[in-house]
Design a protein around this motif. Structure first.
Motif, mmCIF file in Angstrom:
data_model
loop_
_atom_site.group_PDB
_atom_site.id
_atom_site.type_symbol
_atom_site.label_atom_id
_atom_site.label_comp_id
_atom_site.label_asym_id
_atom_site.label_seq_id
_atom_site.Cartn_x
_atom_site.Cartn_y
_atom_site.Cartn_z
ATOM 1 N N LEU A 158 87.389 24.506 47.478
ATOM 2 C CA LEU A 158 87.556 23.335 48.331
ATOM 3 C C LEU A 158 86.562 22.236 48.002
ATOM 4 O O LEU A 158 86.663 21.128 48.549
ATOM 5 C CB LEU A 158 87.398 23.737 49.802
ATOM 6 N N ALA A 159 85.619 22.511 47.119
ATOM 7 C CA ALA A 159 84.590 21.524 46.798
ATOM 8 C C ALA A 159 85.153 20.417 45.913
ATOM 9 O O ALA A 159 85.874 20.687 44.951
ATOM 10 C CB ALA A 159 83.416 22.211 46.097
ATOM 11 N N PRO A 160 84.833 19.143 46.207
ATOM 12 C CA PRO A 160 85.282 18.036 45.339
ATOM 13 C C PRO A 160 84.529 18.034 44.019
ATOM 14 O O PRO A 160 83.468 18.651 43.880
ATOM 15 C CB PRO A 160 84.969 16.785 46.169
ATOM 16 N N GLN A 161 85.085 17.333 43.041
ATOM 17 C CA GLN A 161 84.467 17.242 41.719
ATOM 18 C C GLN A 161 84.254 15.772 41.359
ATOM 19 O O GLN A 161 85.080 14.917 41.677
ATOM 20 C CB GLN A 161 85.350 17.909 40.665
ATOM 21 N N TYR A 162 83.125 15.500 40.677
ATOM 22 C CA TYR A 162 82.773 14.151 40.291
ATOM 23 C C TYR A 162 82.435 14.126 38.804
ATOM 24 O O TYR A 162 81.953 15.112 38.240
ATOM 25 C CB TYR A 162 81.567 13.643 41.082
ATOM 26 N N LYS A 178 86.859 11.161 40.476
ATOM 27 C CA LYS A 178 86.664 12.131 41.550
ATOM 28 C C LYS A 178 87.987 12.821 41.851
ATOM 29 O O LYS A 178 89.043 12.190 41.853
ATOM 30 C CB LYS A 178 86.154 11.437 42.816
ATOM 31 N N THR A 179 87.916 14.131 42.080
ATOM 32 C CA THR A 179 89.056 14.875 42.624
ATOM 33 C C THR A 179 88.641 15.459 43.966
ATOM 34 O O THR A 179 87.474 15.789 44.176
ATOM 35 C CB THR A 179 89.513 16.007 41.685
ATOM 36 N N VAL A 202 93.782 12.090 41.903
ATOM 37 C CA VAL A 202 92.654 11.658 41.081
ATOM 38 C C VAL A 202 92.256 10.251 41.522
ATOM 39 O O VAL A 202 93.085 9.339 41.526
ATOM 40 C CB VAL A 202 93.014 11.654 39.577
ATOM 41 N N LEU A 203 91.006 10.090 41.907
ATOM 42 C CA LEU A 203 90.465 8.794 42.307
ATOM 43 C C LEU A 203 89.580 8.275 41.184
ATOM 44 O O LEU A 203 88.644 8.960 40.762
ATOM 45 C CB LEU A 203 89.668 8.918 43.605
ATOM 46 N N THR A 235 94.212 5.170 42.269
ATOM 47 C CA THR A 235 94.539 6.496 42.791
ATOM 48 C C THR A 235 95.796 7.003 42.081
ATOM 49 O O THR A 235 96.831 6.327 42.096
ATOM 50 C CB THR A 235 94.776 6.463 44.301
ATOM 51 N N LYS A 236 95.684 8.173 41.487
ATOM 52 C CA LYS A 236 96.805 8.765 40.753
ATOM 53 C C LYS A 236 97.068 10.169 41.279
ATOM 54 O O LYS A 236 96.132 10.966 41.432
ATOM 55 C CB LYS A 236 96.482 8.824 39.260
ATOM 56 N N VAL A 237 98.319 10.488 41.558
ATOM 57 C CA VAL A 237 98.697 11.824 42.029
ATOM 58 C C VAL A 237 99.563 12.487 40.971
ATOM 59 O O VAL A 237 100.628 11.969 40.609
ATOM 60 C CB VAL A 237 99.446 11.755 43.369
ATOM 61 N N LEU A 238 99.089 13.630 40.466
ATOM 62 C CA LEU A 238 99.831 14.398 39.469
ATOM 63 C C LEU A 238 100.516 15.561 40.170
ATOM 64 O O LEU A 238 99.870 16.327 40.894
ATOM 65 C CB LEU A 238 98.894 14.913 38.378
#
Length: 441
Positions: free
Chosen positions: A171-175, A195-196, A209-210, A263-266
């Motif tokens: 659940l942790a975000p990634q940078y 950032k995800t 994906v931000l 902002t991109k959603v895959l």
């Protein structure tokens, strides 16, 4: 198949629309034997098994070396008929619905031997088929007769472990951040912050994906997104890697001297296999790559690990709460025989390296990657440490009422489409063996 034995087959009943099974599910089925004349059987058995195996070959000049290995997760055999009782015990015998042993001599015609297995509660790797290895779960029946070749049949079933979405690491975000100074044909610089929202995703979920992109160069640039998979196969201290791009998408161009937030959603294809970290000889990983397409220059990029979890499905064959592995008799109509004997304690013998070491895959012990795990694949033995708690010895009470009504008709190994078939992986990039310290993650 001899003339006496016209056919032998094993079938099982589907419990959901996806024809998948998970931890603790009850798998019911039948062994069907058709004989042309009166037949004396030495033994008739049903075995449930889960295993992984890998194999590939490498060429060194005129020499070809084959690398292979196997890992067994569990295996249990039960007998409908067994004349030689010097090995094993009576608890290994499956009795008929009236509670009596099956006869070793059968008359001409068709004979049905029902059974019910409960899958173990432990999380095992999901069914998987790759270019150099596979993970399969099977039901296999075997008929032995005196001075005759054994008659066999088997059916594969598709296993998917329960996901662990509450793992904090998933659940942790990634940078990630990257900048690049342009040279030669392009001047200025570009920078991006990516950032995800988290690390773990269900197979039917969207990956957001931000991106914050600064284009201070003299040319327009374009963001690119790629989700790709990495399959690692291990045998004899060797590793073979296959990578394959799953999906590629491009963003709108960003003009020079411009800053933009995107902002991109895959959409993650639901047909993919879940990530696999708890198998000693097969590892399945996914990564997200975000890069900036800079004309006449190398493209700066950022990579993130992505853990894919099985989709949430509700199983239809649940029985009493039980943490182990059992089998019961079942009548040919779908009702269970309540007085079936329990399985023998210690069926599995000496425990093997079935489970991951504590904390290896996060707090839940299943899917979460440990810190730094994605940076180095490590030696083959890294992925299954002796975390298994011991032999399975307790089984559901004999009053088990049987699985619920079948949602679908029985599935036969001759009639079903391959339940463990996954999409073909073509266009793989095959890399020769490179020592781990020199291979990029």
């Amino acid at each position: 198949m001899s003339f006496t034995v016209k056919s032998i087959s094993v079938i099982y009943s589907s419990i959901n629309q996806n024809n998948t099974f998970t931890n603790g599910d009850f798998l019911s089925g039948q062994v069907i034997l058709d004989v042309a004349k009166e037949t004396q059987m030495q033994s008739l058995s049903i075995t449930i098994k889960g295993k992984a195996d890998v194999q590939w070959s490498e060429h060194y000049g005129k020499t070809t070396v084959v690398y292979s290995d196997k890992e067994k997760f569990y295996s249990m055999e039960r007998f409908f008929v067994r004349e030689d009782k010097s090995h094993g015990n009576d608890n290994e015998l499956v009795k008929d619905p009236s509670g009596q042993p099956y006869r070793s001599v059968v008359a001409p015609g068709r004979h049905v031997y029902p059974f019910v297995f409960q899958l173990p509660q432990q999380n095992y790797p999901p069914s998987f088929k790759g270019s150099a290895g596979k993970i399969v779960y099977t039901l296999k029946t075997k008929l032995c007769r005196s001075v005759r070749v054994s008659s066999k049949a088997k059916a594969e079933f598709h296993y998917v472990p329960k996901p662990e979405p509450q793992n904090p690491e998933l659940l942790a975000p990634q940078y990630g951040a990257r900048d690049k100074q342009m040279k030669l044909f392009t001047s200025g610089s570009v920078a991006m912050n990516i950032k995800t929202e988290k690390t773990g995703y269900y197979l039917d979920e969207g990956l957001k994906v931000l991106a914050e992109i600064q284009n201070n160069s003299s040319r327009a640039i374009k963001p690119k997104y790629c989700l790709y998979e990495k399959h690692s196969f291990f045998a004899r201290s060797k590793r073979r890697i296959h990578t394959h791009d799953i999906l590629k998408e491009e963003g709108e161009p960003i003009e020079q001297k411009t800053n933009k937030n995107i902002t991109k959603v895959l959409t993650i294809p639901p047909s993919l296999s879940a990530s696999i970290f708890n198998c000693r000889i097969i590892k399945v990983e996914y990564r997200l790559r975000v890069c900036l397409d800079v004309p006449y220059a190398s493209d700066p990029e950022i990579k993130f690990p992505v853990v894919l979890l099985p989709p949430q499905t509700s199983s239809g064959a649940k029985g009493p709460s039980n943490s182990d592995f059992g089998i019961w008799n079942q009548q040919a109509g779908g009702s269970a025989y309540p007085n079936a004997p329990p399985m023998a304690p210690g069926q599995f013998g000496t425990p093997a390296n079935y489970g991951p070491s504590p904390g290896q895959f996060g707090a839940s012990g299943n899917y979460g990657p440990s810190p730094g795990q994605f940076g180095n694949s490590g030696p083959p033995g890294q992925y299954a440490a002796p975390g298994y708690a011991g032999p399975l010895s307790q089984f559901a009470p004999p009053g088990y009422p049987g699985p619920p009504a079948q949602l679908h008709p029985p599935v036969s190994n001759s009639q079903q489409s391959d339940p463990s078939a996954l999409p073909p992986y073509q266009d793989y990039q095959l890399y020769p063996h490179i020592p781990d310290e020199t291979k990029k993650s």
